[in-house]
Design an enzyme around this catalytic site. Structure first.
Site, mmCIF file in Angstrom:
data_model
loop_
_atom_site.group_PDB
_atom_site.id
_atom_site.type_symbol
_atom_site.label_atom_id
_atom_site.label_comp_id
_atom_site.label_asym_id
_atom_site.label_seq_id
_atom_site.Cartn_x
_atom_site.Cartn_y
_atom_site.Cartn_z
ATOM 1 N N SER A 145 0.849 -1.201 0.000
ATOM 2 C CA SER A 145 0.000 0.000 0.000
ATOM 3 C C SER A 145 0.883 1.249 0.000
ATOM 4 O O SER A 145 2.076 1.166 0.299
ATOM 5 C CB SER A 145 -0.844 -0.026 1.279
ATOM 6 O OG SER A 145 -1.449 1.215 1.544
ATOM 7 N N TYR A 158 -3.755 -0.209 9.803
ATOM 8 C CA TYR A 158 -3.504 -0.567 8.399
ATOM 9 C C TYR A 158 -2.066 -0.206 8.015
ATOM 10 O O TYR A 158 -1.359 -1.003 7.385
ATOM 11 C CB TYR A 158 -4.514 0.197 7.535
ATOM 12 C CG TYR A 158 -4.534 -0.141 6.063
ATOM 13 C CD1 TYR A 158 -5.179 -1.285 5.597
ATOM 14 C CD2 TYR A 158 -3.943 0.701 5.120
ATOM 15 C CE1 TYR A 158 -5.231 -1.577 4.242
ATOM 16 C CE2 TYR A 158 -3.986 0.419 3.759
ATOM 17 C CZ TYR A 158 -4.634 -0.724 3.324
ATOM 18 O OH TYR A 158 -4.682 -1.013 1.979
#
Ligand code: NAP
Ligand code: GCO
Length: 265
Positions: A145, A158
């Site tokens: 990510s 996250y």
């Protein structure tokens, strides 16, 4: 030239590949010749995936399997090995996000995100590596990510997990490179999928969501990515074309990580 990207005869397991990024990656791997296996934690999502593959003309096999449950992952891999064959390509795609300010995030929520986004890729990689060692080669692709590199408000769990996944990628490369296993990551930028739909919702006055405008201004390409933007990079990292590429994160972000941002007017 084309042959080095061929995946003819290869077996690929793409976790969480019922729609969005996982489906696009699986579609691309199938297009290059791979047999596709995928899993989701719920039957309804598996059914949704099977319908999507059927519409695409892809003969995929779907399993209900929660990637955080090691026993369930081991059973799925054993079933794939005995009924389809030893896995050549693992794409750790299944992931979740919870957008909550860190000081309001419960320990349970933080742990669940880390479990799905970091511990599960370890569980899945651990389960396929012995077969890859016996087979003499393997490709593991971890879906990382922007948050493997950057932070922002509300995504602490996250970011912690995806940052960890970047380092797990480097460690799998370090430990298993000698067995001809390549482990690389793909770091998608901001991609228009269901996961990011709340960040693109049209406002009551008909204007674009402020985050939507923010992302477009932060992206030199001037747009959100699409799941299809990840297809070429995935085929590259799954194929012989990348046999000496190991431990890298390939950011597919329209240039976000290279860009300091527009100066204020
Ligand atoms: P998504 O909405 O995050 O889809 C996730 C898929 O994973 C679903 O099929 C879901 O099915 C499955 N899944 C979730 N938890 C699972 C579990 N415990 N076990 C098995 N399967 C599970 O889709 P996406 O936006 O395409 O994201 C895919 C990956 O790319 C994620 O890792 C995400 O973090 C990453 N990513 C996304 C973006 C973006 O902008 N969209 C950018 C960078 C990285 P079930 O609900 O049935 O389990
Ligand atoms: C967020 C987003 C991101 C993206 C993606 C960026 O709330 O900031 O959901 O984290 O999904 O992972 O690469």
């Amino acid at each position: 030239m084309n042959n080095m990207f061929s995946l003819d005869g290869k077996i690929a397991l793409v976790t969480g590949a019922a729609y969005g990024i996982g489906l696009a990656i699986a579609k691309a791997l199938a297009g290059a010749g791979a047999k596709i296996v995928f899993n989701c934690s719920r039957q309804e999502t598996v059914d949704r995936g099977l319908k999507a593959y059927k519409e695409l003309g892809i003969d995929a096999k779907g399993y209900v399997c929660d990637v955080t449950d090691e026993e369930s992952v081991k059973n799925m891999i054993a079933d794939i090995e005995s009924n389809i064959g030893v896995i050549d390509i693992l794409v750790n795609n299944a992931g979740i996000i919870k957008r909550i300010p860190m000081h309001e995030t419960s320990v349970e929520d933080f742990r669940r995100v880390v479990d799905v986004d970091l511990v599960a890729p370890y569980i899945c990689a651990k389960a396929v590596i012995p077969g890859m060692i016996k087979k003499g080669h393997g490709k593991i692709i971890n879906i990382c990510s922007m948050m493997s590199e950057l932070g922002r408000e509300t995504v602490s769990a996250y970011a912690a997990a995806k940052g960890g996944l970047k380092m797990l990628t480097k460690n799998i490369c370090s430990e298993y490179g000698e067995y001809n296993i390549q482990c690389n990551g793909i770091g998608p930028g901001y991609i228009a999928t269901e996961q990011t739909a709340p960040l693109r919702e049209i406002q009551p006055d008909g204007s674009r969501h402020p985050f939507d405008r923010f992302i477009i201004s932060k992206t030199p390409a001037g747009r959100w990515g699409t799941p299809e933007d990840l297809e070429g990079p995935a085929v590259f990292l799954a194929s012989d074309a990348s046999n000496f590429v190991n431990g890298q994160i390939l950011y597919v972000d329209g240039g976000i990580l290279a860009y300091i941002g527009k100066q204020p007017k």
